[in-house]
Scaffold this active site. Structure first.
Site, PDB file in Angstrom:
ATOM      1  N   THR A  75      48.927 101.184 144.539  1.00 59.04           N
ATOM      2  CA  THR A  75      47.675 101.807 144.080  1.00 59.04           C
ATOM      3  C   THR A  75      48.024 102.801 142.976  1.00 59.04           C
ATOM      4  O   THR A  75      48.248 103.983 143.236  1.00 59.04           O
ATOM      5  CB  THR A  75      46.949 102.545 145.229  1.00 59.04           C
ATOM      6  OG1 THR A  75      47.927 103.330 145.931  1.00 59.04           O
ATOM      7  CG2 THR A  75      46.280 101.607 146.181  1.00 59.04           C
ATOM      8  N   TYR A 133      63.360  91.611 148.748  1.00 62.49           N
ATOM      9  CA  TYR A 133      62.231  91.390 147.831  1.00 62.49           C
ATOM     10  C   TYR A 133      62.087  89.895 147.561  1.00 62.49           C
ATOM     11  O   TYR A 133      62.873  89.303 146.836  1.00 62.49           O
ATOM     12  CB  TYR A 133      62.432  92.152 146.516  1.00 62.49           C
ATOM     13  CG  TYR A 133      62.477  93.662 146.661  1.00 62.49           C
ATOM     14  CD1 TYR A 133      62.022  94.296 147.813  1.00 62.49           C
ATOM     15  CD2 TYR A 133      62.972  94.459 145.631  1.00 62.49           C
ATOM     16  CE1 TYR A 133      62.064  95.675 147.937  1.00 62.49           C
ATOM     17  CE2 TYR A 133      63.015  95.837 145.744  1.00 62.49           C
ATOM     18  CZ  TYR A 133      62.564  96.437 146.904  1.00 62.49           C
ATOM     19  OH  TYR A 133      62.611  97.807 147.018  1.00 62.49           O
TER      20      TYR A 133
HETATM   21  N1  LIG Z   1      63.128 102.293 148.775  1.00 61.72           N
HETATM   22  C1  LIG Z   1      61.939 101.858 149.064  1.00 61.72           C
HETATM   23  O1  LIG Z   1      61.520 101.874 150.217  1.00 61.72           O
HETATM   24  C2  LIG Z   1      61.081 101.346 147.970  1.00 61.72           C
HETATM   25  C3  LIG Z   1      59.710 101.117 148.225  1.00 61.72           C
HETATM   26  C4  LIG Z   1      58.940 100.672 147.173  1.00 61.72           C
HETATM   27  C5  LIG Z   1      59.484 100.468 145.923  1.00 61.72           C
HETATM   28  N2  LIG Z   1      60.810 100.699 145.714  1.00 61.72           N
HETATM   29  C6  LIG Z   1      61.414 100.542 144.364  1.00 61.72           C
HETATM   30  O2  LIG Z   1      60.658 101.303 143.448  1.00 61.72           O
HETATM   31  C7  LIG Z   1      60.338 100.512 142.301  1.00 61.72           C
HETATM   32  C8  LIG Z   1      59.048 100.969 141.708  1.00 61.72           C
HETATM   33  O3  LIG Z   1      57.960 100.733 142.594  1.00 61.72           O
HETATM   34  P1  LIG Z   1      56.711  99.833 142.246  1.00 61.72           P
HETATM   35  O4  LIG Z   1      56.996  98.929 141.112  1.00 61.72           O
HETATM   36  O5  LIG Z   1      56.236  99.250 143.504  1.00 61.72           O
HETATM   37  O6  LIG Z   1      55.637 100.910 141.839  1.00 61.72           O
HETATM   38  P2  LIG Z   1      55.385 101.802 140.513  1.00 61.72           P
HETATM   39  O7  LIG Z   1      56.537 101.744 139.579  1.00 61.72           O
HETATM   40  O8  LIG Z   1      54.933 103.118 141.001  1.00 61.72           O
HETATM   41  O9  LIG Z   1      54.113 101.097 139.896  1.00 61.72           O
HETATM   42  C9  LIG Z   1      54.096  99.770 139.505  1.00 61.72           C
HETATM   43  C10 LIG Z   1      52.654  99.417 139.212  1.00 61.72           C
HETATM   44  O10 LIG Z   1      52.225 100.144 138.059  1.00 61.72           O
HETATM   45  C11 LIG Z   1      51.686  99.236 137.123  1.00 61.72           C
HETATM   46  N3  LIG Z   1      52.065  99.682 135.772  1.00 61.72           N
HETATM   47  C12 LIG Z   1      53.303  99.896 135.297  1.00 61.72           C
HETATM   48  N4  LIG Z   1      53.257 100.298 134.019  1.00 61.72           N
HETATM   49  C13 LIG Z   1      51.949 100.322 133.676  1.00 61.72           C
HETATM   50  C14 LIG Z   1      51.248 100.645 132.483  1.00 61.72           C
HETATM   51  N5  LIG Z   1      51.899 101.031 131.374  1.00 61.72           N
HETATM   52  N6  LIG Z   1      49.903 100.571 132.490  1.00 61.72           N
HETATM   53  C15 LIG Z   1      49.232 100.172 133.595  1.00 61.72           C
HETATM   54  N7  LIG Z   1      49.829  99.854 134.747  1.00 61.72           N
HETATM   55  C16 LIG Z   1      51.187  99.925 134.798  1.00 61.72           C
HETATM   56  C17 LIG Z   1      52.295  97.902 137.421  1.00 61.72           C
HETATM   57  O11 LIG Z   1      51.411  96.875 137.026  1.00 61.72           O
HETATM   58  P3  LIG Z   1      51.856  95.822 135.872  1.00 61.72           P
HETATM   59  O12 LIG Z   1      52.831  94.898 136.505  1.00 61.72           O
HETATM   60  O13 LIG Z   1      50.560  95.164 135.524  1.00 61.72           O
HETATM   61  O14 LIG Z   1      52.425  96.609 134.742  1.00 61.72           O
HETATM   62  C18 LIG Z   1      52.455  97.954 138.933  1.00 61.72           C
HETATM   63  O15 LIG Z   1      51.260  97.544 139.553  1.00 61.72           O
HETATM   64  C19 LIG Z   1      60.308  99.088 142.852  1.00 61.72           C
HETATM   65  O16 LIG Z   1      60.527  98.138 141.861  1.00 61.72           O
HETATM   66  C20 LIG Z   1      61.416  99.113 143.875  1.00 61.72           C
HETATM   67  O17 LIG Z   1      62.615  98.767 143.246  1.00 61.72           O
HETATM   68  C21 LIG Z   1      61.608 101.139 146.721  1.00 61.72           C
END
Ligand SMILES: NC(=O)c1ccc[n+]([C@@H]2O[C@H](COP(=O)([O-])OP(=O)(O)OC[C@H]3O[C@@H](n4cnc5c(N)ncnc54)[C@H](OP(=O)(O)O)[C@@H]3O)[C@@H](O)[C@H]2O)c1
Length: 288
Positions: free
Chosen positions: A219, A64
């Site tokens: 998304t 990352y």
């Molecule tokens: N193993 C893998 O292959 C893999 C792949 C992808 C991700 N991951 C892990 O999974 C974790 C989570 O994934 P992610 O952060 O990409 O996606 P997520 O948790 O599904 O979504 C994050 C998104 O949601 C928004 N968000 C969060 N809280 C919100 C709220 N209260 N209101 C409005 N929008 C909100 C965030 O924007 P804001 O910043 O504006 O709040 C961000 O754009 C990552 O940090 C990573 O550690 C692992």
């Protein structure tokens, strides 16, 4: 010391107790997970607030940034509290175009483990997930050579526990014949339910399931049913989505990402919502 007042309580990964409400650090890096954050101090503030709220599980990877989120975690939180457990992952590098080239040969895995140790500033990594598949999802194929490499690093004391990411149920079974697996991290959320059976099977085995993209990832989730339930409860759709995941199965651990302290607080509050049977039935229909 972990506060057990966080929604969902705690779970134990091997011998490491973590709050089921964790934090995913990936999107703290720059756009498309490359380079430094737009707001360095803001990123540190989010990490410190996560710990102040009682969160003891942070998910990251040397890929990352690359190295950006690990260094932010170190800058914000080192020396780490004994109760805090950072889970990292290996199996891919980053190239100059921001792509994620596969890097699962023994030499690459050893290098990635070293990079995670150095950038996080620790002698032992708490949990290391072997990430397989590609951007489209899990792909079939043997993981034996890669997992045996990580199992050897575990024997050497560089890794405490092993997990898997982006894997098929067959790969989980293959891995479990090689080494103990404490968690599986795959894509799953209200709208993406491919792993329903795997979650139930892992729950029976006492293995954690950690959905990535719990809020939809790049998304964010949008659904009229989700908005309707959130409206009824006076909550945010994201909060309801997290509360549903905690209710879905006791082995589910949350690692939602956010760059915003306000969203982090909102998400913790939302995950503690009480959902009625009608709410659950309406939400359940979204991904089916
Ligand atoms: N193993 C893998 O292959 C893999 C792949 C992808 C991700 N991951 C892990 O999974 C974790 C989570 O994934 P992610 O952060 O990409 O996606 P997520 O948790 O599904 O979504 C994050 C998104 O949601 C928004 N968000 C969060 N809280 C919100 C709220 N209260 N209101 C409005 N929008 C909100 C965030 O924007 P804001 O910043 O504006 O709040 C961000 O754009 C990552 O940090 C990573 O550690 C692992």
């Amino acid at each position: 010391m972990a506060r057990t007042t966080l929604p969902g309580g705690t779970w134990t990964l091997g011998d490491l107790t973590v709050t089921r409400f964790g934090y995913g650090a990936m999107q703290l890096a720059g756009q498309w997970v490359m380079g430094p954050p737009a707001d360095h101090d803001g990123a540190l503030a989010v990490l410190r607030e996560a710990v102040a709220l009682g969160i003891t599980h942070i998910d990251t990877s040397a890929a990352y940034g690359p190295h950006v989120t690990n260094r932010l975690i170190r800058e914000a939180l080192h020396p780490y509290a004994d109760s805090l457990h950072v889970v990292t992952k290996v199996g891919a590098d980053r190239d100059e175009q921001g792509r994620w080239p596969t890097a699962r040969d023994p030499e690459s895995l050893r290098r990635q483990v070293r990079e995670n140790l150095e950038t996080l500033g620790v002698d032992t990594l708490g949990v290391v997930n072997l990430r397989l598949g590609d951007a489209t999802g899990p792909q079939p194929g043997s993981l034996a050579e890669a997992l045996e490499t990580l199992a050897a690093l575990r024997q050497e004391g560089l890794i405490r526990h092993l997990g898997l990411s982006n894997v098929t149920p067959e790969q989980v079974a293959e891995a479990q014949a090689i080494a103990p697996i404490v968690c599986v991290q795959n894509r799953y959320n209200l709208a993406h339910r491919d792993d329903d059976d795997l979650i139930d099977e892992l729950a029976r085995q006492g293995v954690a399931y950690v959905p990535f993209f719990p809020l939809g990832g790049f998304t964010p989730l949008q659904s009229s049913a989700l908005s309707a339930v959130a409206g009824r409860l006076g909550a945010t759709p994201m909060g309801v989505a997290l509360a549903w995941l905690l209710r879905r199965s006791p082995n589910i651990l949350l690692i939602p990402g956010t760059k915003s302290v306000a969203h982090l607080r909102e998400n913790v509050a939302g995950a503690g919502l009480t959902l009625t049977g009608d709410d659950l039935a309406e939400l359940d229909r979204i991904g089916r």
